[in-house]
Design a protein around this motif. Structure first.
Motif, PDB file in Angstrom:
ATOM      1  N   LEU A 100       0.834  -1.210   0.000  1.00 30.31           N
ATOM      2  CA  LEU A 100       0.000   0.000   0.000  1.00 30.31           C
ATOM      3  C   LEU A 100       0.868   1.259   0.000  1.00 30.31           C
ATOM      4  CD1 LEU A 100      -2.808  -1.044   2.515  1.00 30.31           C
ATOM      5  CD2 LEU A 100      -2.914  -1.000   0.018  1.00 30.31           C
ATOM      6  N   LEU A 101       1.925   1.258   0.799  1.00 28.19           N
ATOM      7  CA  LEU A 101       2.804   2.425   0.834  1.00 28.19           C
ATOM      8  C   LEU A 101       3.533   2.621  -0.493  1.00 28.19           C
ATOM      9  CD1 LEU A 101       4.311   1.995   4.405  1.00 28.19           C
ATOM     10  CD2 LEU A 101       2.774   3.816   3.659  1.00 28.19           C
ATOM     11  N   ALA A 102       3.966   1.529  -1.110  1.00 30.36           N
ATOM     12  CA  ALA A 102       4.646   1.644  -2.398  1.00 30.36           C
ATOM     13  C   ALA A 102       3.715   2.195  -3.464  1.00 30.36           C
ATOM     14  CB  ALA A 102       5.191   0.283  -2.817  1.00 30.36           C
ATOM     15  N   LEU A 103       2.462   1.720  -3.473  1.00 30.88           N
ATOM     16  CA  LEU A 103       1.493   2.251  -4.422  1.00 30.88           C
ATOM     17  C   LEU A 103       1.215   3.725  -4.137  1.00 30.88           C
ATOM     18  CD1 LEU A 103      -1.036  -0.728  -4.668  1.00 30.88           C
ATOM     19  CD2 LEU A 103       0.779  -0.091  -6.266  1.00 30.88           C
ATOM     20  N   GLY A 104       1.216   4.101  -2.860  1.00 30.67           N
ATOM     21  CA  GLY A 104       1.045   5.511  -2.528  1.00 30.67           C
ATOM     22  C   GLY A 104       2.206   6.352  -3.019  1.00 30.67           C
ATOM     23  N   ARG A 105       3.440   5.827  -2.903  1.00 33.12           N
ATOM     24  CA  ARG A 105       4.603   6.570  -3.416  1.00 33.12           C
ATOM     25  C   ARG A 105       4.564   6.727  -4.918  1.00 33.12           C
ATOM     26  NH1 ARG A 105       9.454   6.590  -0.658  1.00 33.12           N
ATOM     27  NH2 ARG A 105      10.141   7.833  -2.446  1.00 33.12           N
ATOM     28  N   LEU A 106       3.959   5.766  -5.615  1.00 33.89           N
ATOM     29  CA  LEU A 106       3.883   5.822  -7.080  1.00 33.89           C
ATOM     30  C   LEU A 106       2.580   6.431  -7.569  1.00 33.89           C
ATOM     31  CD1 LEU A 106       5.319   2.266  -7.815  1.00 33.89           C
ATOM     32  CD2 LEU A 106       6.547   4.445  -7.943  1.00 33.89           C
ATOM     33  N   SER A 107       1.739   6.871  -6.651  1.00 32.20           N
ATOM     34  CA  SER A 107       0.439   7.419  -7.027  1.00 32.20           C
ATOM     35  C   SER A 107       0.590   8.807  -7.649  1.00 32.20           C
ATOM     36  CB  SER A 107      -0.471   7.489  -5.791  1.00 32.20           C
ATOM     37  OG  SER A 107      -1.672   8.168  -6.084  1.00 32.20           O
ATOM     38  N   GLY A 108      -0.434   9.175  -8.400  1.00 31.71           N
ATOM     39  CA  GLY A 108      -0.460  10.520  -8.975  1.00 31.71           C
ATOM     40  C   GLY A 108      -0.928  11.576  -7.996  1.00 31.71           C
ATOM     41  N   SER A 109      -1.411  11.173  -6.835  1.00 33.73           N
ATOM     42  CA  SER A 109      -1.878  12.127  -5.830  1.00 33.73           C
ATOM     43  C   SER A 109      -0.703  12.639  -5.011  1.00 33.73           C
ATOM     44  CB  SER A 109      -2.909  11.456  -4.913  1.00 33.73           C
ATOM     45  OG  SER A 109      -3.219  12.289  -3.822  1.00 33.73           O
ATOM     46  N   PRO A 110      -0.491  13.939  -4.959  1.00 30.62           N
ATOM     47  CA  PRO A 110       0.625  14.454  -4.142  1.00 30.62           C
ATOM     48  C   PRO A 110       0.434  14.202  -2.658  1.00 30.62           C
ATOM     49  CG  PRO A 110      -0.730  16.251  -4.983  1.00 30.62           C
ATOM     50  CD  PRO A 110      -1.213  15.007  -5.650  1.00 30.62           C
ATOM     51  N   VAL A 111      -0.824  14.133  -2.188  1.00 29.32           N
ATOM     52  CA  VAL A 111      -1.074  13.864  -0.773  1.00 29.32           C
ATOM     53  C   VAL A 111      -0.634  12.445  -0.418  1.00 29.32           C
ATOM     54  CG1 VAL A 111      -2.846  13.695   1.002  1.00 29.32           C
ATOM     55  CG2 VAL A 111      -2.955  15.527  -0.686  1.00 29.32           C
ATOM     56  N   LEU A 112      -1.033  11.462  -1.259  1.00 35.16           N
ATOM     57  CA  LEU A 112      -0.637  10.077  -0.997  1.00 35.16           C
ATOM     58  C   LEU A 112       0.872   9.910  -1.069  1.00 35.16           C
ATOM     59  CD1 LEU A 112      -3.391   8.091  -2.942  1.00 35.16           C
ATOM     60  CD2 LEU A 112      -3.250   8.545  -0.484  1.00 35.16           C
ATOM     61  N   ARG A 113       1.495  10.577  -2.022  1.00 35.55           N
ATOM     62  CA  ARG A 113       2.951  10.489  -2.118  1.00 35.55           C
ATOM     63  C   ARG A 113       3.620  11.072  -0.879  1.00 35.55           C
ATOM     64  NH1 ARG A 113       2.258  12.455  -7.453  1.00 35.55           N
ATOM     65  NH2 ARG A 113       3.198  14.441  -6.790  1.00 35.55           N
ATOM     66  N   ALA A 114       3.124  12.217  -0.422  1.00 38.02           N
ATOM     67  CA  ALA A 114       3.726  12.864   0.743  1.00 38.02           C
ATOM     68  C   ALA A 114       3.524  12.026   2.003  1.00 38.02           C
ATOM     69  CB  ALA A 114       3.140  14.256   0.931  1.00 38.02           C
ATOM     70  N   VAL A 115       2.321  11.496   2.197  1.00 39.08           N
ATOM     71  CA  VAL A 115       2.045  10.689   3.390  1.00 39.08           C
ATOM     72  C   VAL A 115       2.873   9.408   3.375  1.00 39.08           C
ATOM     73  CG1 VAL A 115       0.275   9.364   4.584  1.00 39.08           C
ATOM     74  CG2 VAL A 115      -0.249  11.651   3.749  1.00 39.08           C
ATOM     75  N   SER A 116       2.958   8.751   2.231  1.00 38.13           N
ATOM     76  CA  SER A 116       3.738   7.517   2.147  1.00 38.13           C
ATOM     77  C   SER A 116       5.213   7.777   2.382  1.00 38.13           C
ATOM     78  CB  SER A 116       3.524   6.860   0.776  1.00 38.13           C
ATOM     79  OG  SER A 116       2.171   6.548   0.570  1.00 38.13           O
ATOM     80  N   TRP A 117       5.717   8.852   1.804  1.00 37.71           N
ATOM     81  CA  TRP A 117       7.134   9.185   2.007  1.00 37.71           C
ATOM     82  C   TRP A 117       7.406   9.509   3.464  1.00 37.71           C
ATOM     83  CZ3 TRP A 117       9.810  13.289   3.958  1.00 37.71           C
ATOM     84  CH2 TRP A 117      11.193  13.295   3.744  1.00 37.71           C
ATOM     85  N   THR A 118       6.519  10.274   4.090  1.00 35.92           N
ATOM     86  CA  THR A 118       6.708  10.647   5.498  1.00 35.92           C
ATOM     87  C   THR A 118       6.691   9.418   6.398  1.00 35.92           C
ATOM     88  OG1 THR A 118       5.642  12.781   5.077  1.00 35.92           O
ATOM     89  CG2 THR A 118       5.837  12.074   7.376  1.00 35.92           C
ATOM     90  N   TYR A 119       5.757   8.500   6.156  1.00 36.96           N
ATOM     91  CA  TYR A 119       5.683   7.267   6.959  1.00 36.96           C
ATOM     92  C   TYR A 119       6.982   6.474   6.818  1.00 36.96           C
ATOM     93  CZ  TYR A 119       4.046   2.753   8.664  1.00 36.96           C
ATOM     94  OH  TYR A 119       3.910   1.580   9.361  1.00 36.96           O
ATOM     95  N   THR A 120       7.424   6.293   5.584  1.00 41.07           N
ATOM     96  CA  THR A 120       8.648   5.524   5.355  1.00 41.07           C
ATOM     97  C   THR A 120       9.840   6.187   6.018  1.00 41.07           C
ATOM     98  OG1 THR A 120       7.742   4.769   3.242  1.00 41.07           O
ATOM     99  CG2 THR A 120      10.104   4.497   3.577  1.00 41.07           C
ATOM    100  N   TRP A 121       9.945   7.495   5.864  1.00 42.27           N
ATOM    101  CA  TRP A 121      11.057   8.235   6.475  1.00 42.27           C
ATOM    102  C   TRP A 121      11.030   8.116   7.989  1.00 42.27           C
ATOM    103  CZ3 TRP A 121       9.977  12.704   9.441  1.00 42.27           C
ATOM    104  CH2 TRP A 121      11.104  13.344   9.962  1.00 42.27           C
TER     105      TRP A 121
END
Length: 327
Positions: A100-121
């Motif tokens: 789910l996090l990987a799909l969020g990082r590859l998503s076109g939504s900037p919110v999903l990308r930001a949230v996924s990146w923040t969680y991973t970081w």
């Protein structure tokens, strides 16, 4: 017989084949390159390994008779079962969260990308022991957990102290930490799939979800499997930290018994070491067979097994020794 000009040539007049040069004809022979350094290093390593094994067997400090006594004790096996349960649940939940996090990082939504990146970081930066201790004391921050309208009334309320058992805290903590690392493994595997595969799937008119499930993800597994199995090996060893949240896994059981029987600390630690070696070796064996199965799609034939590699190596060594003896 006749030559191209039409003249007849008898078989008796045909030139005889030339014989190979004799050994004393002066023709230089090709000799294999000598590598004395390799043999010296090999001999030194073998001597060092023999000394280590001799020390393990003969040193009375290890108390191998106590090791045999503790190895299959019911308390140790109960702790081993807890370790397997925590590792299995955390591996499944961590992989699902990582996808789910990987799909969020590859998503076109900037919110999903930001949230996924923040969680991973965040979870890659915080030590696992800190996460476990924080969850263990989570009840001090939130007495209850409720479900309802956001920023509105709650429909269902749960007592956090009853929900947060030691097993639950251990699984949640390990899963949250594992998902952060699994996300990067899955994302790298998805990015390793050739872009032409995505374009071909889109040209067939397949929905995005079906493209991912049937075309992209099966190919990404070839890259994901070895990397994630390394994560699983680390996860199995990380379960030893759940002792700090009062869950008696394999290491926790050994630690508790070591406090009760101070004279058996070393044999108990050796028991835990051997069991962890067995568990990680089993995971590595599964990794090998999964990779071998997946390699058939890329190479057409599976790679040779370790036994076949050993037989081929011995056959090559015998041939080389024969050639050197014939020189």
């Amino acid at each position: 017989m006749s030559d191209p000009s039409g003249a007849a040539v008898s078989l008796a007049e045909a030139p005889a084949p030339t014989d190979p040069p004799a050994k004393d004809s002066g023709v230089p022979r090709i000799r294999p390159l000598r590598r004395p350094g390799r043999w010296i290093v090999t001999a030194a390593v073998l001597v060092l390994l023999a000394q280590i094994l001799h020390g393990l067997v003969t040193n009375p400090f290890y108390q191998w008779h106590r090791f045999r006594y503790w190895f299959l004790r019911p308390a140790v096996l109960d702790g081993l079962l807890v370790t397997l349960e925590v590792a299995a649940l955390s591996a499944v939940l961590g992989l699902l969260g990582g996808i789910l996090l990987a799909l969020g990082r590859l998503s076109g939504s900037p919110v999903l990308r930001a949230v996924s990146w923040t969680y991973t970081w965040l979870f890659r930066s915080v030590p696992l022991i800190v996460v476990l201790i924080f969850l263990y004391n989570f009840g001090a921050l939130y007495k209850t957990v409720s479900l309802g309208v956001p920023f509105g009334p709650a429909f269902v309320t749960f007592d956090e102290s009853r929900l947060a058992t030691d097993m639950t805290i251990a699984v949640i903590g390990l899963s949250l930490n594992e998902a952060a690392y699994a996300a990067e493994v899955v994302r790298a595997g998805i990015l390793s799939v050739d872009q032409g595969q995505h374009e071909a799937a889109a040209a067939l008119g397949l929905p995005r979800g079906r493209q991912f499930r049937r075309i992209v993800f099966p190919q990404a597994l070839r890259s994901i499997t070895p990397n994630y199995v390394n994560q699983l090996i680390g996860l199995v060893k990380s379960t030893s930290l759940v002792f700090y949240v009062s869950l008696l896994d394999l290491f926790g059981t050994v630690q508790a018994m070591g406090n009760t029987y101070p004279g058996d600390v070393v044999p108990l630690l050796m028991v835990a070491t051997v069991w962890y070696l067995i568990l990680t070796s089993a995971v590595s064996a599964v990794q090998y067979h999964v990779e071998r199965h997946q390699a058939r799609g890329a190479t057409g034939t599976p790679p040779p097994t370790p036994l076949r590699k050993a037989r081929a190596g011995l056959a090559g060594l015998r041939d080389r020794l024969r050639r050197e003896a014939a020189v």
